[in-house]
Enzyme design. Structure first.
Site, PDB file in Angstrom:
ATOM      1  N   HIS A   1      -2.809   7.405   6.549  1.00  0.00           N
ATOM      2  CA  HIS A   1      -1.869   8.553   6.276  1.00  0.00           C
ATOM      3  C   HIS A   1      -2.513   9.176   5.417  1.00  0.00           C
ATOM      4  O   HIS A   1      -2.063  10.508   5.605  1.00  0.00           O
ATOM      5  CB  HIS A   1      -1.054   7.662   4.857  1.00  0.00           C
ATOM      6  CG  HIS A   1       0.759   6.780   5.147  1.00  0.00           C
ATOM      7  ND1 HIS A   1       1.434   7.114   5.887  1.00  0.00           N
ATOM      8  CD2 HIS A   1       0.182   5.810   4.489  1.00  0.00           C
ATOM      9  CE1 HIS A   1       2.554   6.609   6.165  1.00  0.00           C
ATOM     10  NE2 HIS A   1       1.463   5.163   5.317  1.00  0.00           N
TER      11      HIS A   1
ATOM     12  N   GLN B   1       2.766   9.966   1.376  1.00  0.00           N
ATOM     13  CA  GLN B   1       4.444   8.652   1.014  1.00  0.00           C
ATOM     14  C   GLN B   1       5.555   9.583   0.108  1.00  0.00           C
ATOM     15  O   GLN B   1       6.432   9.171   0.186  1.00  0.00           O
ATOM     16  CB  GLN B   1       4.741   7.701   1.543  1.00  0.00           C
ATOM     17  CG  GLN B   1       3.594   7.134   2.511  1.00  0.00           C
ATOM     18  CD  GLN B   1       3.309   5.600   2.969  1.00  0.00           C
ATOM     19  OE1 GLN B   1       2.300   4.820   2.299  1.00  0.00           O
ATOM     20  NE2 GLN B   1       4.187   4.731   2.694  1.00  0.00           N
TER      21      GLN B   1
ATOM     22  N   GLY C   1       1.055  -1.175   0.013  1.00  0.00           N
ATOM     23  CA  GLY C   1       0.159  -0.054  -0.083  1.00  0.00           C
ATOM     24  C   GLY C   1       1.121   1.572   0.021  1.00  0.00           C
ATOM     25  O   GLY C   1       2.252   1.249   0.647  1.00  0.00           O
TER      26      GLY C   1
ATOM     27  N   HIS D   1      -5.030   1.176   7.449  1.00  0.00           N
ATOM     28  CA  HIS D   1      -3.083   1.957   7.092  1.00  0.00           C
ATOM     29  C   HIS D   1      -3.233   2.743   6.428  1.00  0.00           C
ATOM     30  O   HIS D   1      -2.806   3.930   6.886  1.00  0.00           O
ATOM     31  CB  HIS D   1      -2.388   1.047   6.928  1.00  0.00           C
ATOM     32  CG  HIS D   1      -0.482   1.637   6.856  1.00  0.00           C
ATOM     33  ND1 HIS D   1       0.133   1.381   7.716  1.00  0.00           N
ATOM     34  CD2 HIS D   1      -0.216   1.935   6.152  1.00  0.00           C
ATOM     35  CE1 HIS D   1       1.032   1.477   8.135  1.00  0.00           C
ATOM     36  NE2 HIS D   1       1.121   2.129   6.655  1.00  0.00           N
ATOM     37  N   GLU D   2      -3.581   2.985   5.234  1.00  0.00           N
ATOM     38  CA  GLU D   2      -3.312   3.821   4.284  1.00  0.00           C
ATOM     39  C   GLU D   2      -4.302   5.225   4.436  1.00  0.00           C
ATOM     40  O   GLU D   2      -3.889   6.448   4.310  1.00  0.00           O
ATOM     41  CB  GLU D   2      -3.954   3.514   2.333  1.00  0.00           C
ATOM     42  CG  GLU D   2      -2.693   2.140   2.271  1.00  0.00           C
ATOM     43  CD  GLU D   2      -1.865   2.678   2.715  1.00  0.00           C
ATOM     44  OE1 GLU D   2      -0.772   3.834   1.775  1.00  0.00           O
ATOM     45  OE2 GLU D   2      -0.422   1.603   2.758  1.00  0.00           O
TER      46      GLU D   2
ATOM     47  N   CYS E   1       5.449  -0.302   7.121  1.00  0.00           N
ATOM     48  CA  CYS E   1       5.460   0.860   6.604  1.00  0.00           C
ATOM     49  C   CYS E   1       6.720   1.261   5.663  1.00  0.00           C
ATOM     50  O   CYS E   1       7.572   1.575   6.317  1.00  0.00           O
ATOM     51  CB  CYS E   1       4.817   2.308   7.210  1.00  0.00           C
ATOM     52  SG  CYS E   1       4.867   3.274   6.789  1.00  0.00           S
ATOM     53  N   LEU E   2       6.524   1.665   4.500  1.00  0.00           N
ATOM     54  CA  LEU E   2       7.721   1.936   3.695  1.00  0.00           C
ATOM     55  C   LEU E   2       7.963   3.174   3.828  1.00  0.00           C
ATOM     56  O   LEU E   2       9.334   3.336   3.717  1.00  0.00           O
ATOM     57  CB  LEU E   2       6.631   1.815   1.982  1.00  0.00           C
ATOM     58  CG  LEU E   2       6.950   1.083   0.778  1.00  0.00           C
ATOM     59  CD1 LEU E   2       6.319   1.544  -0.040  1.00  0.00           C
ATOM     60  CD2 LEU E   2       7.492   0.210   0.768  1.00  0.00           C
TER      61      LEU E   2
HETATM   62 ZN   LIG Z   1       2.717   3.535   6.217  1.00  0.00          ZN
END
Ligand SMILES: [Zn+2]
Length: 183
Positions: free
Chosen positions: A150, A50, A45, A146-147, A104-105
């Site tokens: 963000h 991000q 995701g 999660h997204e 998470c990236l």
């Molecule tokens: Zn993330």
């Protein structure tokens, strides 16, 4: 174009997303680039914050072999991947929650258990500009929650337990420092 990922400590990650008013070629191109970036970085995701953007948009791609519940059965066989979610919203959830490890990236090599609703209903605008509804459970439901965090400027570090945060404090500090030096 290669988008780079904003890591923890980058103020872009704390911005709240701005609703997309019209799904035009610019929005579609951004979604395409975000999908490429997410695949390159092997994430499931990615939210616009991000990559330093504020459009209310995220992309998700759960591999088939990760879409398996504890019962060994596909969780979301009817959901076509990848998903591009524009102006997404969670519309409902069941009472049961599931604790699972999340990465998470924006937090390379950091993982923490997070409690999420096991099953959710959601709606979003697709790349054609049409409003759609969906239903997800397991990892898909987790990824969407999660997204959407963000898009509200909420990060993995805000969702982990206090104990975990203390245990990771050295790593988190180093990451934030590295990020700030690179800005
Ligand atoms: Zn993330």
């Amino acid at each position: 174009m290669n988008l780079s990922i904003c890591t923890y400590g980058n103020p872009a990650l704390r911005k709240k997303a701005v609703a997309v008013k019209e799904v035009d070629d610019g929005v579609r191109a951004l979604a395409e680039e975000m999908l490429e970036t997410m695949h390159r970085e092997r994430g499931v995701g990615l939210a616009a914050e991000q990559v330093g953007r504020t459009e209310c948009l995220c992309v998700i791609d759960i591999p088939v072999d990760s879409d398996i519940g504890d019962d060994g059965i596909r969780d979301n066989p009817d959901v076509e991947m990848p998903l591009v979610l524009i102006n997404p919203k969670i519309t409902g959830h069941t009472d049961d929650v599931q604790v699972g490890e999340e990465g998470c990236l924006s937090f390379p090599e950091i993982f923490a258990n997070v409690e999420r609703w096991y099953e959710i209903g959601f709606e979003y605008t697709d790349c054609a500009g049409d409003r759609q509804t969906g239903h997800g459970k397991g990892l898909l439901a987790r990824a969407i929650q999660h997204e959407l965090d963000h898009l509200d400027g909420i990060l993995l570090v805000d969702r982990m337990s206090h104990v975990k945060k203390v245990a990771l404090s050295g790593k988190l500090k180093r990451l934030a420092k590295q990020t700030k030096l690179a800005l």
